[in-house]
Design a protein around this motif. Structure first.
Motif, mmCIF file in Angstrom:
data_model
loop_
_atom_site.group_PDB
_atom_site.id
_atom_site.type_symbol
_atom_site.label_atom_id
_atom_site.label_comp_id
_atom_site.label_asym_id
_atom_site.label_seq_id
_atom_site.Cartn_x
_atom_site.Cartn_y
_atom_site.Cartn_z
ATOM 1 N N ARG A 59 3.512 2.518 5.185
ATOM 2 C CA ARG A 59 3.164 3.819 5.779
ATOM 3 C C ARG A 59 1.741 3.804 6.330
ATOM 4 O O ARG A 59 1.475 4.381 7.387
ATOM 5 C CB ARG A 59 3.326 4.913 4.734
ATOM 6 N N ASP A 60 0.844 3.116 5.666
ATOM 7 C CA ASP A 60 -0.544 3.067 6.114
ATOM 8 C C ASP A 60 -0.723 2.283 7.414
ATOM 9 O O ASP A 60 -1.780 2.334 8.021
ATOM 10 C CB ASP A 60 -1.438 2.464 5.029
ATOM 11 N N ARG A 61 0.330 1.574 7.835
ATOM 12 C CA ARG A 61 0.246 0.811 9.085
ATOM 13 C C ARG A 61 1.024 1.478 10.214
ATOM 14 O O ARG A 61 1.220 0.891 11.269
ATOM 15 C CB ARG A 61 0.785 -0.601 8.861
ATOM 16 N N VAL A 62 1.492 2.718 9.988
ATOM 17 C CA VAL A 62 2.299 3.431 10.985
ATOM 18 C C VAL A 62 1.563 4.684 11.445
ATOM 19 O O VAL A 62 0.982 5.408 10.630
ATOM 20 C CB VAL A 62 3.682 3.824 10.393
ATOM 21 N N HIS A 63 1.592 4.923 12.732
ATOM 22 C CA HIS A 63 0.988 6.119 13.322
ATOM 23 C C HIS A 63 2.096 6.819 14.110
ATOM 24 O O HIS A 63 2.652 6.239 15.041
ATOM 25 C CB HIS A 63 -0.171 5.708 14.245
#
Length: 75
Positions: A59-63
């Motif tokens: 999730r921390d790598r998705v925008h």
């Protein structure tokens, strides 16, 4: 299968990092976009909930971007 050609050719892309910076998009993240009239029928809530349910390291790598005018008006 029917192929519908694009009406216009997309512009040539410049430097990817420069374009991301110009648009305010974080470097090093996957960008997921839903584009069009935003309405309940298109279920943008499903995309947002699915993104929220990803493991934290993913999730921390998705925008996620939801782009478009509101199609449904609250009553």
């Amino acid at each position: 299968v029917t192929v519908v050609p694009h009406i216009a050719s997309p512009p040539a892309l410049g430097d990817r990092a420069a374009e991301r910076a110009r648009l305010g998009l974080p470097a090093g993240r996957f960008v997921v976009v839903t584009l069009g009239i935003v309405s309940r029928a298109k279920r943008p809530d499903v995309l947002l909930r699915a993104t929220a349910a990803l493991p934290a390291d993913v999730r921390d790598r998705v925008h996620v971007l939801v782009v478009g005018p509101a199609g449904d008006r609250e009553k």
